[in-house]
Design an enzyme around this catalytic site. Sequence first.
Site, short mmCIF file in Angstrom:
data_model
loop_
_atom_site.label_atom_id
_atom_site.label_comp_id
_atom_site.label_asym_id
_atom_site.label_seq_id
_atom_site.Cartn_x
_atom_site.Cartn_y
_atom_site.Cartn_z
N ALA A 125 5.79 20.86 5.10
CA ALA A 125 6.88 21.76 4.73
C ALA A 125 7.69 21.14 3.60
O ALA A 125 7.60 19.94 3.34
CB ALA A 125 7.79 22.03 5.94
N ASP A 126 8.44 21.99 2.93
CA ASP A 126 9.35 21.52 1.89
C ASP A 126 10.58 22.42 1.93
O ASP A 126 10.46 23.63 2.08
CB ASP A 126 8.70 21.60 0.50
CG ASP A 126 9.63 21.10 -0.59
OD1 ASP A 126 10.22 20.02 -0.41
OD2 ASP A 126 9.77 21.78 -1.62
#
Length: 169
Positions: free
Chosen positions: A68-69
């Site tokens: 994820a970011d």
Amino acid sequence: MAKIILASGSKARQKLLRQIGVKFKVCVSGIEEKRILAGSCQQLVMNNALNKANDVARRLKSGVVISADTVVLAGKKIIGKPKDLKDAFRTLKLLSRKPQLVYTGLAVVDIDKKKSFTEYEKTRIYMYPLSDKQIRNYFKKVSPLDKAGSFDIQGLGSIFIDRIEGCFY
């Protein structure tokens, strides 16, 4: 069942997976997230998440890699993790003055099936105005350096939140 690998050293992401009962191993990606907005914010975070997941997937023979970011968009400015405490202080002061959008991109790479999936979530956050003293006291208890926007919404930083429109997680 496929082995699940989290391509992140984020304690918050690890805690979230544990809360929902997922058994996983951590293998941190060496990819540096991009913070230049060439297209949309949602594309930026999904590309960053996919790049990190692919980086880890290339090192493994089997399994499902999750990455994820997260970035914060304040006006037209992308805010990631702060460079230092001075930057974190300025960031939190700015964010407490007006609503911001938090974008989180998610990527899942199934190594065995050679398939990948990306998605994103957008959340609008309204914070209470923060004094310099409140920010300094927060930084004494929580390190802002590994947090997009310099605060942790799932931890002590939640006390700064007036309201949220969208997904809390």
